[in-house]
Design a protein around this motif. Structure first.
Motif, PDB file in Angstrom:
ATOM      1  N   TYR A 119       1.735   2.587   7.470  1.00 15.17           N
ATOM      2  CA  TYR A 119       0.545   3.151   6.517  1.00 15.17           C
ATOM      3  C   TYR A 119      -0.224   2.020   5.848  1.00 15.17           C
ATOM      4  O   TYR A 119      -1.485   2.531   6.107  1.00 15.17           O
TER       5      TYR A 119
ATOM      6  N   GLU B 186      -0.411   4.297  -3.846  1.00 21.44           N
ATOM      7  CA  GLU B 186      -0.235   5.514  -4.077  1.00 21.44           C
ATOM      8  C   GLU B 186      -1.110   6.224  -3.528  1.00 21.44           C
ATOM      9  O   GLU B 186      -2.235   6.314  -4.899  1.00 21.44           O
TER      10      GLU B 186
ATOM     11  N   ASP C  45      -0.863  11.566   0.228  1.00 20.17           N
ATOM     12  CA  ASP C  45      -0.173  11.084   1.156  1.00 20.17           C
ATOM     13  C   ASP C  45      -0.106   9.667   2.016  1.00 20.17           C
ATOM     14  O   ASP C  45      -0.130  10.067   2.691  1.00 20.17           O
ATOM     15  N   LYS C  46      -0.950   9.333   1.463  1.00 18.89           N
ATOM     16  CA  LYS C  46      -1.648   7.383   1.787  1.00 18.89           C
ATOM     17  C   LYS C  46      -1.477   6.432   0.788  1.00 18.89           C
ATOM     18  O   LYS C  46      -1.121   6.785  -0.098  1.00 18.89           O
TER      19      LYS C  46
ATOM     20  N   LYS D 103      -4.827   7.151  13.802  1.00 20.81           N
ATOM     21  CA  LYS D 103      -4.491   7.757  12.483  1.00 20.81           C
ATOM     22  C   LYS D 103      -2.668   7.370  11.493  1.00 20.81           C
ATOM     23  O   LYS D 103      -1.893   7.542  12.263  1.00 20.81           O
TER      24      LYS D 103
ATOM     25  N   PRO E 290       1.246  10.526   7.348  1.00 24.34           N
ATOM     26  CA  PRO E 290       1.387  10.520   5.911  1.00 24.34           C
ATOM     27  C   PRO E 290       2.732   9.629   5.477  1.00 24.34           C
ATOM     28  O   PRO E 290       4.129   9.737   6.154  1.00 24.34           O
TER      29      PRO E 290
ATOM     30  N   LYS F 110       6.909  11.582   0.516  1.00 22.94           N
ATOM     31  CA  LYS F 110       7.039  12.210  -1.078  1.00 22.94           C
ATOM     32  C   LYS F 110       7.411  11.118  -1.440  1.00 22.94           C
ATOM     33  O   LYS F 110       8.066  11.055  -2.534  1.00 22.94           O
TER      34      LYS F 110
END
Length: 314
Positions: A40, A99, A102-103, A166, A169, A172
């Motif tokens: 990420y 955070e 979602d990144k 990319k 995500p 959560k």
């Protein structure tokens, strides 16, 4: 002279007490990188690497101007850019993982922070991004003197491919990282001094303790109950000498420590520079020799194969 000798013995005594109690001092948990966070932040870390390479190489180039920056000096920066134990890796201590939906994004902080799991994660990501490309990046910087955009494309897209895909995500249910805790300027400076002395013989196990750590050490700061008359006389004599001294004790001690640290840092810096230049020079020569041998072997291998015309004649 006598006062300096007295202060020196006192300093050595305190150091011996700290070293003797180090094993009993409470140990902080060792921070470990969170490998699951690497995908990420990989592109963001690569962008930071490019930024730091450009900044540090430009800074060295300006310092030595009008001399030309050597490839060895650039290799040294590229090799140490992801190492928290080196000065080139200080920038890693200024980043915080935050955070953002979602990144995960990297936020620069003005002060250095404590190096915990997030700091180790950024360092690990940096090492994975640059990998074995440090010499390629150094050669590119030396020959081309590129703009940041060109270096970004070269490292983050062509070599490491950190930004070619990319990032996925963020889950959560990801456990949030620890908050960014800034260091005091005094603590940061002391850590730099200790780091500069880490390569000296006998200094590899030296540690820095805070006031709270020292007070929590068993028996630290306690006085013995039994003291003989000779020690009392020595204490009285020392106290009278200190009262008659015009210069304050703290000032003498601080001057003595500063002079010692300056000499140690200067000597270590000179030895470090010469050693690193020699190692980098040897590595650069070996890389060039390896390339020549590889090319020679490929040429010989291709020339040994019979051509189609030769096969027909046979």
């Amino acid at each position: 002279m006598a006062m300096a000798r007295f202060l020196g013995l006192g300093f050595l005594f305190v150091f011996a007490v700290i070293a003797g109690q180090a094993m009993a001092a409470p140990k902080k948990p060792i921070a470990v990188a969170r490998r699951e966070d690497i995908p990420y932040i990989k592109c963001g870390v690569c962008e930071q690497i490019v930024k730091q390479l450009d900044r540090q190489v430009t800074s060295i180039r300006n310092q030595i101007a009008p001399k030309r920056l050597s490839e060895y000096q650039i290799i040294e920066v590229a090799e140490n850019i992801c190492n928290l134990k080196k000065e080139e890796g200080d920038w890693l201590l200024h980043l915080d993982i935050v955070e953002d939906g979602d990144k995960l994004k990297l936020v620069e902080q003005e002060q250095e922070g404590d190096c915990n799991a997030e700091c180790k994660t950024i360092e690990r990501t940096c090492q994975e991004v640059i990998g074995y490309h440090d010499t390629d990046v150094a050669e590119f910087l030396f020959k081309s003197e590129p703009q940041s955009s060109s270096l970004l494309k070269f490292l983050c897209n062509d070599l490491s491919r950190a930004c070619s895909v990319k990032p996925p995500p963020v889950p959560k249910d990801r456990t949030p990282g620890e908050p960014f805790v800034p260091k005091s300027s005094k603590e940061a400076e002391m850590e730099k001094i200790m780091r500069s002395m880490s390569g000296m013989p006998g200094a590899s196990n030296m540690k820095m303790y805070s006031k709270d750590d020292l007070m929590n050490m068993p028996n630290f700061g306690s006085n013995g109950e039994d003291e003989d008359d000779e020690e009392d006389e020595d204490d009285d004599y020392t106290s009278s000498r200190m009262r008659n001294t015009k210069r304050p004790l703290v000032s003498v001690e601080s001057d003595w420590k500063k002079s010692l640290l300056d000499r140690v840092q200067s000597t270590f810096s000179n030895v470090k520079d010469r050693t690193q230049h020699a190692v980098l020079g040897a590595k650069w020569s070996l890389d060039r020799i390896s390339d020549k041998i590889r090319k020679w072997y490929k040429g010989r291998k291709s020339s040994s194969k019979p051509s189609k015309s030769q096969k027909v004649e046979l």
